[in-house]
Motif scaffolding. Structure first.
Motif, PDB file in Angstrom:
ATOM      1  N   GLU A   1     -19.873  -8.500  36.395  1.00 27.72           N
ATOM      2  CA  GLU A   1     -20.033  -7.312  37.247  1.00 27.72           C
ATOM      3  C   GLU A   1     -19.423  -7.512  38.637  1.00 27.72           C
ATOM      4  O   GLU A   1     -18.862  -6.598  39.218  1.00 27.72           O
ATOM      5  N   ILE A   2     -19.586  -8.723  39.156  1.00 29.94           N
ATOM      6  CA  ILE A   2     -19.070  -9.002  40.505  1.00 29.94           C
ATOM      7  C   ILE A   2     -17.542  -9.126  40.469  1.00 29.94           C
ATOM      8  O   ILE A   2     -16.853  -8.719  41.392  1.00 29.94           O
ATOM      9  N   GLY A   3     -17.033  -9.699  39.390  1.00 29.51           N
ATOM     10  CA  GLY A   3     -15.584  -9.836  39.253  1.00 29.51           C
ATOM     11  C   GLY A   3     -14.997 -11.041  39.970  1.00 29.51           C
ATOM     12  O   GLY A   3     -13.797 -11.087  40.238  1.00 29.51           O
ATOM     13  N   VAL A   4     -15.858 -12.013  40.290  1.00 32.33           N
ATOM     14  CA  VAL A   4     -15.399 -13.245  40.950  1.00 32.33           C
ATOM     15  C   VAL A   4     -16.099 -14.411  40.243  1.00 32.33           C
ATOM     16  O   VAL A   4     -17.288 -14.305  39.929  1.00 32.33           O
ATOM     17  N   PRO A   5     -15.382 -15.512  39.975  1.00 26.04           N
ATOM     18  CA  PRO A   5     -16.027 -16.625  39.271  1.00 26.04           C
ATOM     19  C   PRO A   5     -17.225 -17.224  40.025  1.00 26.04           C
ATOM     20  O   PRO A   5     -17.122 -17.486  41.223  1.00 26.04           O
ATOM     21  N   ILE A   6     -18.325 -17.408  39.306  1.00 28.72           N
ATOM     22  CA  ILE A   6     -19.473 -18.134  39.865  1.00 28.72           C
ATOM     23  C   ILE A   6     -19.240 -19.605  39.547  1.00 28.72           C
ATOM     24  O   ILE A   6     -19.320 -20.019  38.396  1.00 28.72           O
ATOM     25  N   THR A   7     -18.947 -20.380  40.561  1.00 27.48           N
ATOM     26  CA  THR A   7     -18.568 -21.784  40.347  1.00 27.48           C
ATOM     27  C   THR A   7     -19.689 -22.746  40.716  1.00 27.48           C
ATOM     28  O   THR A   7     -19.671 -23.908  40.331  1.00 27.48           O
ATOM     29  N   ILE A   8     -20.641 -22.241  41.519  1.00 24.17           N
ATOM     30  CA  ILE A   8     -21.747 -23.093  41.973  1.00 24.17           C
ATOM     31  C   ILE A   8     -23.045 -22.343  41.701  1.00 24.17           C
ATOM     32  O   ILE A   8     -23.148 -21.145  41.991  1.00 24.17           O
ATOM     33  N   VAL A   9     -24.016 -23.042  41.123  1.00 27.67           N
ATOM     34  CA  VAL A   9     -25.332 -22.451  40.915  1.00 27.67           C
ATOM     35  C   VAL A   9     -26.333 -23.336  41.654  1.00 27.67           C
ATOM     36  O   VAL A   9     -26.311 -24.562  41.524  1.00 27.67           O
ATOM     37  N   SER A  10     -27.183 -22.707  42.456  1.00 31.21           N
ATOM     38  CA  SER A  10     -28.178 -23.466  43.203  1.00 31.21           C
ATOM     39  C   SER A  10     -29.545 -23.226  42.582  1.00 31.21           C
ATOM     40  O   SER A  10     -29.980 -22.089  42.464  1.00 31.21           O
ATOM     41  N   ASN A  11     -30.206 -24.301  42.161  1.00 31.63           N
ATOM     42  CA  ASN A  11     -31.487 -24.153  41.462  1.00 31.63           C
ATOM     43  C   ASN A  11     -32.628 -24.856  42.179  1.00 31.63           C
ATOM     44  O   ASN A  11     -33.534 -25.410  41.573  1.00 31.63           O
ATOM     45  N   GLY A  12     -32.581 -24.844  43.501  1.00 34.74           N
ATOM     46  CA  GLY A  12     -33.649 -25.423  44.317  1.00 34.74           C
ATOM     47  C   GLY A  12     -33.158 -25.578  45.734  1.00 34.74           C
ATOM     48  O   GLY A  12     -31.948 -25.514  45.980  1.00 34.74           O
ATOM     49  N   PRO A  13     -34.078 -25.764  46.682  1.00 38.10           N
ATOM     50  CA  PRO A  13     -33.672 -25.804  48.089  1.00 38.10           C
ATOM     51  C   PRO A  13     -32.952 -27.088  48.517  1.00 38.10           C
ATOM     52  O   PRO A  13     -32.237 -27.081  49.518  1.00 38.10           O
ATOM     53  N   ALA A  14     -33.136 -28.163  47.785  1.00 38.81           N
ATOM     54  CA  ALA A  14     -32.595 -29.449  48.260  1.00 38.81           C
ATOM     55  C   ALA A  14     -31.089 -29.581  47.999  1.00 38.81           C
ATOM     56  O   ALA A  14     -30.530 -28.885  47.156  1.00 38.81           O
ATOM     57  N   ARG A  15     -30.486 -30.488  48.750  1.00 37.39           N
ATOM     58  CA  ARG A  15     -29.054 -30.753  48.643  1.00 37.39           C
ATOM     59  C   ARG A  15     -28.644 -31.067  47.206  1.00 37.39           C
ATOM     60  O   ARG A  15     -27.580 -30.699  46.739  1.00 37.39           O
TER      61      ARG A  15
END
Ligand code: GDP
Length: 426
Positions: A406-420
């Motif tokens: 839908e966004i039309g841009v690759p999602i390359t990073i997924v963040s699954n928590g607040p830490a680094r």
């Protein structure tokens, strides 16, 4: 190579965390717009920090952190945050402040408070950090650039006198508040002059050289596309341009064509602070639960502590937000929070005067839009600790891939928590 990290939504997308992660491979991190009105939350080995004025590269000793000319620079916040880093054992960061950056004056903060008070129920929901009065003065050409502090003639006193004539007339006649004296402002500026002396620099030349030497430069945006003065939900926007394109101006010394990569941060659901259009907003218990579970310990403003407004992922607004930024890749954050839902609604269109639209209109029309929701199946588990994309539950991957399409841009990073370390590269 210049990379920008910016937000696609209303802000609070988790840019601080993504900047902190990417800063590890950067030589320079720059703040290019906005002021201490928004906070970036960073969790790392030193603890949890809310940075309002300092660039998010301050935890990396290899990084030169720059406060660019486009920033509304709060000396008070700068000094406070530097002290906090010191008190909490963070090694002293390398910091340069542009000699063309302008100062948030004590009266900017006062005027912000008085005006919001005067507007009452029509107020903007400002964080009262002085940002709107600051940028008004900047473009009215009555601001103070840092270099002016180091002018040893009577110039400063004369300029303050001239400006206070107007400010005091407004204070007295519009707000019914006590006047400000030239002496008081002058003394404050002399305090600032002393505190900032080690940091003020010709960052234009520094950056020009850094670009020429092929250094890795990170531009750190504040707030998001929908709060941009020009492209956001005007007038309920911030008073600066939040888009990567402005980075070339606000960072200083960076040719526009050097910004090659625009990492646009999108949150897996929506939140907003302050007033303004928010088509996919939710209310009541549904909102309370998402707010309680959201972010790192709840969705409450990093600057003001007030509860954020909550909503489902708005793909119409996000697609627009990414286009406005010129996104080359998307970092999709705070996905872990959605693990409690059986079904997850996402906004896939707007209904405007009985018609379904897929574009983000200007504010007048936006006010009349209602969300068209689609429900995607939830994954009903905790995805914290997962480090490989393939290890995410299928429904979770479907959610990401649906958003990506839908966004039309690759999602390359997924963040699954607040830490680094809570990060999945795809
Ligand atoms: P920013 O201004 O865009 O940097 O965003 P904020 O710092 O205001 O808000 C983001 C909040 O979400 C902070 O409390 C972060 O610690 C937290 N956060 C960032 N990424 C994640 C994530 O992937 N999962 C969770 N649970 N929290 C996150």
């Amino acid at each position: 190579m210049v990379k920008a990290i910016v937000g696609a939504n209303w802000g609070d997308e988790g840019k601080g965390k993504i900047t902190d992660v990417l800063a590890q491979n950067s030589d320079v991190v720059i703040r290019f717009q906005g002021g201490a009105n928004a906070g970036h939350t960073i969790v790392n080995d030193y603890g949890k920090f809310a940075l309002h004025q300092l660039p998010s590269g301050v935890f990396n000793s290899n990084v030169t952190n720059i406060i660019g000319n486009g920033v509304a620079f709060s000396v008070e916040n700068f000094v406070k945050e530097m002290q906090e880093l010191k008190d909490r054992g963070v090694p002293e960061p390398k910091i340069l402040i542009s000699d063309r950056a302008q100062i948030v004056m004590p009266y900017h903060v006062l005027f912000d408070c008085y005006e919001e008070e005067r507007l009452g129920k029509n107020s903007f929901g400002s964080t009262k950090s002085g940002i709107a009065p600051f940028y008004s003065d900047k473009y009215s050409k009555i601001g103070f650039q840092l270099n002016e502090l180091y002018d040893d003639t009577d110039y400063l006193k004369e300029k303050i006198d001239r400006i206070l004539e107007v400010k005091n007339a407004t204070l007295k006649n519009l707000y019914n508040k006590p006047p400000i004296s030239t002496e008081e402002i002058y003394n404050k500026l002399m305090e600032y002059k002393k505190a900032l002396a080690p940091y003020v620099a010709d960052t234009f030349t520094f950056l020009h050289n850094a670009c020429a030497e092929g250094k890795n430069i990170l531009l750190e945006g504040q707030l998001g596309s929908l709060k941009d003065t020009d492209f956001g939900i005007y007038p309920m926007v911030t008073s600066s341009n939040t888009i990567a394109g402005y980075g070339a101006v606000g960072a200083g010394g960076i040719p526009p064509y050097e910004i090659k990569d625009i990492v646009t941060v999108v949150k897996a659901y929506s939140s907003a602070v302050g007033a303004g259009e928010f088509v996919s907003e939710i209310f009541g218990e549904e909102a309370d639960e998402l707010r309680r579970r959201g972010g790192d310990g709840g969705e409450f403003g990093a600057t003001t502590g007030r509860p954020r407004r909550m909503g489902w992922l708005d793909l119409v607004a996000t697609r627009y937000g990414c286009r406005v930024q010129g996104a080359t890749q998307v970092a999709f954050t705070v996905l872990d929070v959605l693990g409690y839902l059986d079904e997850i609604p996402v906004c896939v269109g707007y209904e405007l005067d009985g018609e379904i639209i897929d574009y983000f209109p200007s504010t007048t029309k936006l006010k009349r839009c209602k969300p068209v929701l689609k429900k995607l199946p939830g994954w009903k588990c905790d995805i914290g600790g997962i480090t490989k994309y393939e290890d995410l539950p299928e429904n979770c991957r479907n959610y990401i891939e649906f958003a990506e399409k839908e966004i039309g841009v690759p999602i390359t990073i997924v963040s699954n928590g607040p830490a680094r370390s809570d990060i999945i590269y795809r």
